[in-house]
Motif scaffolding. Structure first.
Motif, short mmCIF file in Angstrom:
data_model
loop_
_atom_site.label_atom_id
_atom_site.label_comp_id
_atom_site.label_asym_id
_atom_site.label_seq_id
_atom_site.Cartn_x
_atom_site.Cartn_y
_atom_site.Cartn_z
N VAL A 13 26.09 61.38 22.09
CA VAL A 13 27.23 61.80 22.90
C VAL A 13 27.69 60.60 23.74
CG1 VAL A 13 28.01 63.32 24.77
CG2 VAL A 13 26.56 64.23 22.96
N LEU A 14 26.74 59.98 24.45
CA LEU A 14 27.03 58.77 25.23
C LEU A 14 26.37 57.52 24.67
CD1 LEU A 14 26.70 60.38 28.76
CD2 LEU A 14 28.74 59.20 27.92
N VAL A 15 25.31 57.72 23.89
CA VAL A 15 24.52 56.60 23.34
C VAL A 15 24.34 56.81 21.84
CG1 VAL A 15 22.24 55.52 23.39
CG2 VAL A 15 23.26 56.32 25.51
N GLY A 90 34.07 55.31 24.11
CA GLY A 90 35.06 56.32 24.47
C GLY A 90 34.48 57.40 25.35
N SER A 91 33.23 57.76 25.10
CA SER A 91 32.56 58.78 25.92
C SER A 91 32.24 58.24 27.30
CB SER A 91 31.27 59.24 25.23
OG SER A 91 31.53 59.88 24.00
N VAL A 92 31.83 56.99 27.35
CA VAL A 92 31.51 56.37 28.65
C VAL A 92 32.78 56.28 29.51
CG1 VAL A 92 30.66 54.29 29.81
CG2 VAL A 92 29.53 55.12 27.73
N GLU A 93 33.90 56.01 28.88
CA GLU A 93 35.18 55.95 29.60
C GLU A 93 35.53 57.33 30.18
OE1 GLU A 93 38.45 54.73 31.45
OE2 GLU A 93 37.00 53.38 30.49
N ILE A 94 35.28 58.38 29.39
CA ILE A 94 35.50 59.75 29.88
C ILE A 94 34.58 60.05 31.07
CG2 ILE A 94 35.14 62.19 29.28
CD1 ILE A 94 36.20 61.43 26.44
N SER A 187 33.53 63.68 18.62
CA SER A 187 34.06 62.33 18.85
C SER A 187 34.61 62.26 20.26
CB SER A 187 35.18 62.01 17.86
OG SER A 187 36.35 62.78 18.17
N PRO A 188 34.73 61.05 20.83
CA PRO A 188 35.32 60.93 22.17
C PRO A 188 36.75 61.47 22.22
CG PRO A 188 34.17 58.91 21.57
CD PRO A 188 34.20 59.76 20.34
N GLU A 189 37.49 61.28 21.13
CA GLU A 189 38.88 61.73 21.11
C GLU A 189 38.96 63.26 21.23
OE1 GLU A 189 38.28 57.83 19.67
OE2 GLU A 189 37.46 59.68 18.79
N GLU A 190 38.12 63.95 20.45
CA GLU A 190 38.11 65.42 20.51
C GLU A 190 37.57 65.91 21.85
OE1 GLU A 190 36.88 67.71 16.99
OE2 GLU A 190 36.88 65.80 15.90
N LEU A 191 36.57 65.19 22.39
CA LEU A 191 36.04 65.57 23.71
C LEU A 191 37.13 65.47 24.77
CD1 LEU A 191 33.78 66.28 25.70
CD2 LEU A 191 33.17 63.84 25.76
N GLN A 196 40.79 68.05 28.52
CA GLN A 196 42.18 68.20 28.98
C GLN A 196 42.61 69.66 28.92
OE1 GLN A 196 44.08 65.38 26.36
NE2 GLN A 196 44.01 63.74 27.87
N ALA A 197 42.16 70.36 27.86
CA ALA A 197 42.49 71.78 27.73
C ALA A 197 41.88 72.61 28.88
CB ALA A 197 42.01 72.31 26.38
#
Length: 201
Positions: A13-15, A90-94, A187-191, A196-197
């Motif tokens: 998820v993050l790693v 991408g996950s770390v950015e979130i 994926s980070p994009e789907e997360l 956002q939803a």
């Protein structure tokens, strides 16, 4: 009730983590590698260490059972860090954005305590969390409902105020059965879209 808490799993998820990263170096034959990981050093065997059994004890038990595979068995924990391929950026950015927005952030991860302590400093973003529950430290592991209940109790959380992110669908289902909003990480994009939803990002 407004969500104010985000609980993250760590591995994948993050790693990025996978035993194949290491065993691609050890086995030249992909079929032999797959046989070893599917039948000898299995995820079921490894997950016993997540519940608290020591890597050393686990290694010796498996070597005794499969002496012909002693070298690759011993490599599993001796070369543990070679199974990582860095953070999932991408996950770390979130995670960073959620931190900046002031959400409470917690870790709930299946991870052997000794191995986690050896690895934690390799990922500085783990310091961004308010606290964490590591399965090997509490001798419980996902998807057992007890580790989720412990998380809620220890951090004084209401299930309706929390969202839980994990790459295991089974782990997400347990969270949802306890009233926690679950996100199955792909994926980070789907997360990002799912958060956002929920108006969290």
């Amino acid at each position: 009730m407004k969500i104010d808490t985000v609980i993250f799993d760590l591995g994948n998820v993050l790693v990025r983590w996978s035993p194949t990263i290491l065993y691609d170096k050890i086995f030249s034959d992909k079929k032999e590698r797959d046989h070893f990981l599917n039948n000898i050093a299995t995820m079921d065997w490894h997950s016993e260490q997540d519940a608290g059994r020591s890597p050393q004890e686990a290694t010796e038990l498996l070597v005794k059972e499969h002496p012909d595979w002693a070298h690759p068995i011993r490599a599993f924990y001796a070369r543990w860090k070679e199974m990582f391929a860095g953070p999932i950026e991408g996950s770390v950015e979130i995670l960073k954005e959620l931190k900046e927005k002031g959400y409470k952030l917690y870790v709930l991860s299946n991870w052997n305590a000794e191995l986690f302590n050896d690895t934690v400093d390799d990922f500085p973003f783990l310091q961004w969390f308010d606290d964490r529950i590591i399965s090997g430290e509490v001798k419980l592991k996902k998807p057992d409902a007890a580790i989720y209940q412990l998380t809620l109790q220890r951090f004084n959380l209401s299930p309706q105020q929390a969202v839980f992110i994990d790459d295991s669908e089974q782990n997400v289902e347990t969270a949802e059965s306890l009233g926690i909003r679950g996100i199955h990480f792909k994926s980070p994009e789907e997360l990002r879209q799912e958060l956002q939803a929920l108006n969290l990002l």
